[in-house]
Motif scaffolding. Sequence first.
Motif, mmCIF file in Angstrom:
data_model
loop_
_atom_site.group_PDB
_atom_site.id
_atom_site.type_symbol
_atom_site.label_atom_id
_atom_site.label_comp_id
_atom_site.label_asym_id
_atom_site.label_seq_id
_atom_site.Cartn_x
_atom_site.Cartn_y
_atom_site.Cartn_z
ATOM 1 N N GLY A 264 45.121 21.386 -14.097
ATOM 2 C CA GLY A 264 45.347 20.689 -14.771
ATOM 3 C C GLY A 264 44.033 19.806 -14.811
ATOM 4 N N TYR A 265 43.643 19.477 -14.074
ATOM 5 C CA TYR A 265 41.795 18.822 -14.463
ATOM 6 C C TYR A 265 41.147 19.036 -15.268
ATOM 7 C CZ TYR A 265 37.904 16.012 -12.143
ATOM 8 O OH TYR A 265 36.837 15.399 -12.124
ATOM 9 N N LYS A 266 41.249 20.679 -15.444
ATOM 10 C CA LYS A 266 40.119 20.978 -16.459
ATOM 11 C C LYS A 266 40.736 20.466 -17.920
ATOM 12 C CE LYS A 266 39.223 25.439 -17.717
ATOM 13 N NZ LYS A 266 39.618 25.417 -19.416
ATOM 14 N N GLU A 267 42.438 20.655 -17.992
ATOM 15 C CA GLU A 267 42.140 20.773 -19.616
ATOM 16 C C GLU A 267 42.196 18.961 -19.969
ATOM 17 O OE1 GLU A 267 46.936 21.703 -19.154
ATOM 18 O OE2 GLU A 267 46.586 23.365 -19.281
ATOM 19 N N LEU A 269 39.628 17.051 -18.426
ATOM 20 C CA LEU A 269 38.610 16.741 -18.703
ATOM 21 C C LEU A 269 37.868 16.993 -20.699
ATOM 22 C CD1 LEU A 269 36.047 17.539 -15.559
ATOM 23 C CD2 LEU A 269 37.170 15.083 -16.414
ATOM 24 N N GLU A 270 38.729 18.177 -20.725
ATOM 25 C CA GLU A 270 38.598 19.034 -21.921
ATOM 26 C C GLU A 270 39.058 17.920 -22.799
ATOM 27 O OE1 GLU A 270 38.681 23.727 -21.013
ATOM 28 O OE2 GLU A 270 40.660 22.356 -22.427
ATOM 29 N N SER A 271 39.938 17.555 -22.594
ATOM 30 C CA SER A 271 40.856 16.861 -23.745
ATOM 31 C C SER A 271 39.878 15.357 -24.282
ATOM 32 C CB SER A 271 41.742 16.154 -23.425
ATOM 33 O OG SER A 271 43.206 17.769 -23.445
ATOM 34 N N TRP A 272 39.109 14.873 -22.847
ATOM 35 C CA TRP A 272 38.767 14.066 -22.363
ATOM 36 C C TRP A 272 37.204 13.863 -23.748
ATOM 37 C CZ3 TRP A 272 33.745 13.675 -20.825
ATOM 38 C CH2 TRP A 272 32.913 11.449 -20.222
ATOM 39 N N ALA A 273 36.532 15.136 -23.657
ATOM 40 C CA ALA A 273 35.341 15.594 -24.289
ATOM 41 C C ALA A 273 35.310 15.377 -25.207
ATOM 42 C CB ALA A 273 35.071 16.873 -23.788
ATOM 43 N N VAL A 274 36.814 15.932 -25.917
ATOM 44 C CA VAL A 274 37.001 16.020 -28.081
ATOM 45 C C VAL A 274 37.531 14.988 -27.762
ATOM 46 C CG1 VAL A 274 39.190 17.355 -29.122
ATOM 47 C CG2 VAL A 274 38.400 18.398 -27.357
ATOM 48 N N GLY A 329 39.479 -0.007 -26.651
ATOM 49 C CA GLY A 329 40.799 0.518 -25.972
ATOM 50 C C GLY A 329 41.142 1.808 -26.756
ATOM 51 N N ALA A 330 39.619 2.291 -27.572
ATOM 52 C CA ALA A 330 40.129 3.638 -28.127
ATOM 53 C C ALA A 330 39.580 4.989 -27.081
ATOM 54 C CB ALA A 330 39.256 3.413 -29.546
ATOM 55 N N THR A 331 38.228 4.131 -25.700
ATOM 56 C CA THR A 331 38.084 5.187 -24.748
ATOM 57 C C THR A 331 38.964 5.722 -24.271
ATOM 58 O OG1 THR A 331 37.431 3.387 -23.646
ATOM 59 C CG2 THR A 331 35.791 3.768 -25.909
ATOM 60 N N ILE A 332 38.597 6.586 -23.666
ATOM 61 C CA ILE A 332 39.228 7.120 -22.280
ATOM 62 C C ILE A 332 38.694 7.192 -21.220
ATOM 63 C CG2 ILE A 332 41.012 9.177 -21.528
ATOM 64 C CD1 ILE A 332 41.557 9.960 -24.545
ATOM 65 N N ASP A 333 39.286 6.644 -19.604
ATOM 66 C CA ASP A 333 38.022 6.972 -18.863
ATOM 67 C C ASP A 333 38.534 8.039 -17.724
ATOM 68 O OD1 ASP A 333 36.557 6.694 -16.602
ATOM 69 O OD2 ASP A 333 37.992 4.733 -15.808
ATOM 70 N N SER A 334 36.822 9.208 -17.628
ATOM 71 C CA SER A 334 37.364 10.476 -16.641
ATOM 72 C C SER A 334 37.884 9.814 -15.970
ATOM 73 C CB SER A 334 36.217 11.097 -17.685
ATOM 74 O OG SER A 334 35.287 10.209 -16.929
#
Length: 517
Positions: A264-267, A269-274, A329-334
């Motif tokens: 889940g942590y890997k997925e 971060l992958e979504s965050w990078a995308v 409002g569009a950013t996602i905090d890792s």
Amino acid sequence: MGLRTWLGFTQESDTTTATETVPVGTVGTLEHKIENLTESMAQLSLAREDAGWERIMQDGQRELTSEARRRNAELCRIFAIANPLIKRGLELRAAYVFGQGVGTTATGDQVNDIVQTWLDDAEVREVFAGPQAQARNELALGTDGNVFFALFTNPLTGRVKPRVIQFEEIQEQVTDPEDSLTVRYYKRVYNRRTTTGDEQEIVTYHPRYDYRPQIRQRFYRPAGSNEQHEIVWDAPIYHVKVNALTGWQYGIGDAYAAIPWARGYKEFLESWAVMMNALSKIVWQRVGKSGKRTAANARRELEKIPGMTAGGSVNATDDTKLEAIPKTGATIDSESAKPLAAMVATALGIPVTMLLADPGQTGARAVAETLDKPTELTMQGRQDVWREARRQILGYVIDQAVIAPRGLLRGQGKTVRDGDRLETILNNEEDRTLTITFPDISKIDAKTMMEALDKADGHIPPLLLAELVMRALNVRDVDEWLAELQDEDGNFIDPIGAAGQAAVDAFRRGEDPAEEV
């Protein structure tokens, strides 16, 4: 009656050109029936899920199948290589357990010589006692939950050579018919390459390290089978297992509970990078009236932006302007994924600050440099597992030195039978007392430790004080240095007093005393 008839459909013809009609007044009734049918299917699905959970709960009371254990071990091994969290977590556990080494001594001089010689043997260090072997075996507990040591024994000399049996090769444990927790044999299935290059499947049975019945049969035949296989009495097995529930014959790897959260942590971060990559694609937008000429002018101005330097400008008309895409409002905090990493750390029994290797973001530096009490006790518990394994295996080595016709301790003890076990008793049983020491993993500076030992001087035996001092200073090969501080009778030799006496003796002989100091 079929479903179509039950719903109220009528079929006018059985030919390929048949048509189906529905009375106009029955539409509401059909919708009601379809809704009831949907609810019924949902209830059936829910009942199936409930039955599945009930099955899982029932299976949880029993042990996993051999195929399930194999798949779980393979998955944990893959994650231990490819997933950074699992890899670092297992490496940290191995470092906490064996990172400072382990010392072993026996009370009797001759027994201690046998123990030290065996631990220093190149083959033993490669498989059991060396730093690489210790880290590798601890990693195997993290992925497989089981380590099988085969103790190949020379029946004439009593020399013991340990080997690690692959987890997949142990396919069955044969227990006492009257006690399912008492293991007698381990069934090993492996492939051996013949001289022609073909692989031949070999099946053997290895006794448990302390199982030695009075009558030892050469072959074992399973109940209800016509086949019999060799029992390798000279290669008993010592089994190390962790995370096993009561009644389980096999353990479960430490990483097993952490894998879903590591994935889940890997997925995340992958979504965050995308998302970050997508937000960086479009930076500017044109706001204004639409029109072919206006759009062409705006496109030309936009094309200039990638090649512009800082402080550049663009042309715009009264009804068209360029503005940056707002990111509010569009950013996602890792850092939102930290709870997932915390679950991985919890499953592995280590602090999340250590797991993420980022104390500046996840905790104070003082917290990151020390272990909390629960983590410390967890690692000490694993050290106790390996302490017991070392004690039992070394006890077997000492026993064989007494039992073997050409053993180094032949004639210095006797054997006493206790049911299916053969107990070895030395003439002086205290000689085989083993002291297995893991350095303290808690963070205590050397100055504080030395001050405490200085105050203890005169209250504890000098040989023990010397050992504690050397371990506080992280001296390697403490056992060998302790041997230098004892005479032939095992009495302590004060190194300072011994040096002074050596200088006096040299002076009396007419020699230079400085050369003796």
